[in-house]
Write an enzyme that holds these catalytic residues in place. Sequence first.
Site, PDB file in Angstrom:
ATOM      1  N   SER A 124       0.826  -1.205   0.000  1.00 48.02           N
ATOM      2  CA  SER A 124       0.000   0.000   0.000  1.00 48.02           C
ATOM      3  C   SER A 124       0.858   1.251   0.000  1.00 48.02           C
ATOM      4  O   SER A 124       1.977   1.241   0.517  1.00 48.02           O
ATOM      5  CB  SER A 124      -0.889   0.001   1.254  1.00 48.02           C
ATOM      6  OG  SER A 124      -1.459   1.264   1.463  1.00 48.02           O
ATOM      7  N   TYR A 148      -1.946  -0.558  10.734  1.00 47.69           N
ATOM      8  CA  TYR A 148      -2.250  -1.216   9.456  1.00 47.69           C
ATOM      9  C   TYR A 148      -1.086  -1.001   8.486  1.00 47.69           C
ATOM     10  O   TYR A 148      -0.547  -1.960   7.917  1.00 47.69           O
ATOM     11  CB  TYR A 148      -3.550  -0.659   8.845  1.00 47.69           C
ATOM     12  CG  TYR A 148      -3.624  -0.910   7.368  1.00 47.69           C
ATOM     13  CD1 TYR A 148      -3.351   0.110   6.456  1.00 47.69           C
ATOM     14  CD2 TYR A 148      -3.886  -2.183   6.876  1.00 47.69           C
ATOM     15  CE1 TYR A 148      -3.361  -0.134   5.102  1.00 47.69           C
ATOM     16  CE2 TYR A 148      -3.900  -2.446   5.521  1.00 47.69           C
ATOM     17  CZ  TYR A 148      -3.629  -1.400   4.627  1.00 47.69           C
ATOM     18  OH  TYR A 148      -3.625  -1.649   3.285  1.00 47.69           O
ATOM     19  N   LYS A 152       2.001  -3.609   6.678  1.00 49.35           N
ATOM     20  CA  LYS A 152       2.411  -3.683   5.269  1.00 49.35           C
ATOM     21  C   LYS A 152       3.922  -3.453   5.154  1.00 49.35           C
ATOM     22  O   LYS A 152       4.630  -4.157   4.422  1.00 49.35           O
ATOM     23  CB  LYS A 152       1.650  -2.639   4.446  1.00 49.35           C
ATOM     24  CG  LYS A 152       0.158  -2.884   4.333  1.00 49.35           C
ATOM     25  CD  LYS A 152      -0.153  -4.189   3.604  1.00 49.35           C
ATOM     26  CE  LYS A 152      -1.643  -4.362   3.373  1.00 49.35           C
ATOM     27  NZ  LYS A 152      -1.962  -5.652   2.724  1.00 49.35           N
TER      28      LYS A 152
HETATM   29  C1  WQD Z   1      -9.537   9.730   0.666  1.00 53.05           C
HETATM   30  C2  WQD Z   1      -9.777  11.215   0.850  1.00 53.05           C
HETATM   31  C3  WQD Z   1     -10.123  11.867   3.142  1.00 53.05           C
HETATM   32  C4  WQD Z   1     -13.939   9.706   3.597  1.00 53.05           C
HETATM   33  C5  WQD Z   1      -7.016   4.734   2.693  1.00 53.05           C
HETATM   34  C6  WQD Z   1      -6.013   3.938   3.459  1.00 53.05           C
HETATM   35  C7  WQD Z   1      -4.999   3.369   2.521  1.00 53.05           C
HETATM   36  C8  WQD Z   1      -5.676   2.619   1.402  1.00 53.05           C
HETATM   37  C9  WQD Z   1      -6.714   3.473   0.699  1.00 53.05           C
HETATM   38  C10 WQD Z   1      -5.529   0.293   1.960  1.00 53.05           C
HETATM   39  C11 WQD Z   1      -9.047  11.794   2.054  1.00 53.05           C
HETATM   40  C12 WQD Z   1     -11.383  12.108   2.323  1.00 53.05           C
HETATM   41  C13 WQD Z   1     -12.754  10.214   3.096  1.00 53.05           C
HETATM   42  C14 WQD Z   1     -15.000  10.598   3.932  1.00 53.05           C
HETATM   43  C15 WQD Z   1     -13.651  12.435   3.217  1.00 53.05           C
HETATM   44  N1  WQD Z   1      -6.264   1.423   1.887  1.00 53.05           N
HETATM   45  N2  WQD Z   1     -12.619  11.562   2.912  1.00 53.05           N
HETATM   46  N3  WQD Z   1     -14.802  11.937   3.732  1.00 53.05           N
HETATM   47  O1  WQD Z   1      -7.214   7.712   3.531  1.00 53.05           O
HETATM   48  O2  WQD Z   1      -6.363   8.120   1.154  1.00 53.05           O
HETATM   49  O3  WQD Z   1      -6.381   5.812   2.069  1.00 53.05           O
HETATM   50  O4  WQD Z   1      -7.625   3.925   1.702  1.00 53.05           O
HETATM   51  O5  WQD Z   1      -4.413   0.096   1.552  1.00 53.05           O
HETATM   52  O6  WQD Z   1      -4.185   2.499   3.259  1.00 53.05           O
HETATM   53  O7  WQD Z   1      -5.362   4.820   4.343  1.00 53.05           O
HETATM   54  O8  WQD Z   1      -8.525   6.917   1.484  1.00 53.05           O
HETATM   55  O9  WQD Z   1     -10.890   7.043   0.874  1.00 53.05           O
HETATM   56  O10 WQD Z   1     -10.277   7.064   3.339  1.00 53.05           O
HETATM   57  O11 WQD Z   1      -9.803   9.081   1.923  1.00 53.05           O
HETATM   58  O12 WQD Z   1     -13.519  13.665   3.051  1.00 53.05           O
HETATM   59  O13 WQD Z   1     -16.104  10.189   4.403  1.00 53.05           O
HETATM   60  O14 WQD Z   1     -11.172  11.424   1.104  1.00 53.05           O
HETATM   61  O15 WQD Z   1      -9.899  12.927   4.061  1.00 53.05           O
HETATM   62  O16 WQD Z   1      -8.634  13.104   1.719  1.00 53.05           O
HETATM   63  P1  WQD Z   1      -7.086   7.255   2.116  1.00 53.05           P
HETATM   64  P2  WQD Z   1      -9.952   7.474   1.941  1.00 53.05           P
END
Ligand code: WQD
Length: 337
Positions: A124, A148, A152
């Site tokens: 990741s 998490y 990885k």
């Molecule tokens: C994306 C953007 C949030 C939800 C995560 C894991 C990573 C990988 C992918 C496994 C950010 C914003 C999110 C919401 C929002 N998974 N957001 N409102 O955090 O980049 O990565 O998923 O490998 O390990 O950390 O993805 O989709 O959670 O967030 O504003 O309800 O959307 O702040 O900017 P992230 P995400």
Amino acid sequence: MSILVTGGAGFIGSHTCVEMLEAGYDVVVVDNLYNSCAEALHRVEKITGKSVKFYEGDVCDRALLRTIFSENEIEAVIHFAGYKAVGESVKKPMMYYENNLISTIALINVMEEYGVRKLVFSSSATVYAGDNTVPLTEDMKLGAINPYGKTKLFIEEILRDLCASNSDWCVALLRYFNPIGAHKSGLIGESPKGIPNNLMPYISQVAVGKLEKLNVFGNDYETRDGTGSRDYIHVVDLAKGHVKAIEWTLGNTGCDAFNLGTGKGTTVLELRNAFVDVTGIDVPYVIAPRRAGDLDEVYALPDKAKRVLNWQAELTIQDMCEDTWRWQSNNPSGYDE
Ligand code: WQD
């Protein structure tokens, strides 16, 4: 000869099974269904017209692994199985360390017992340290900030040491950015249990009426519109990257890491607006406080995967929105129908 896919009933796993089958491989899946449904594999068979041999159980169970390797001619393994919720890992670190590390060590040991030394590992972008500049390249500083991501990172190190100790092994470490979207059939897709942590499944559940509105976690980041920017990649492009990675392991030795991203950043509001434009469905939102641990911008330089694996992402943000909506509107409760 078959490819063993651990966690193959999951979101990325099931899409990868489709692409592996369509590339002509036989597929064997082991999955404990902790965060997935066997229905996903039935849908994989429906999409491809081919059968998947499925063993329900835990990758920590060496006896089960030995049964799988003795009953099937496994040529290589794609290892998805593992817990993956960042927030949950902070609350329950030992559950994450035990499950993700022990299952991987059990898998490696049984692979060695049966002389199977070709592995594609589901890593990741979370393994990158938060103070790197973007775009991220594979040689940049590593340093996960949550349990998490640390699992990885630790597994990447374990696999590097394994390959350094035995040159018969070949391991591809695939560092995913933000996988979203669904297969064009609308039959398989992301089906998170409970309230989604991730952005796209949250958007699609608002659109389908299961959730009231989107909370945008902060609008004061250093980005085009102040909301967080990420490298969203279509899950089908990601799955095709695994086919290329398997081919690479079959013809090489050693351990190497590859970014699987598009090389482009998209903000929260840009993704939400694209979804509304593509589907014609409103997604109400409010600006909420920042989420702890979130970075302003995360996106890949995907050149190494293009150069070495002959792979690059081809599908667009619009494709990701359209395909997500087809899945979500056809399956409002995911596989829980
Ligand atoms: C994306 C953007 C949030 C939800 C995560 C894991 C990573 C990988 C992918 C496994 C950010 C914003 C999110 C919401 C929002 N998974 N957001 N409102 O955090 O980049 O990565 O998923 O490998 O390990 O950390 O993805 O989709 O959670 O967030 O504003 O309800 O959307 O702040 O900017 P992230 P995400």
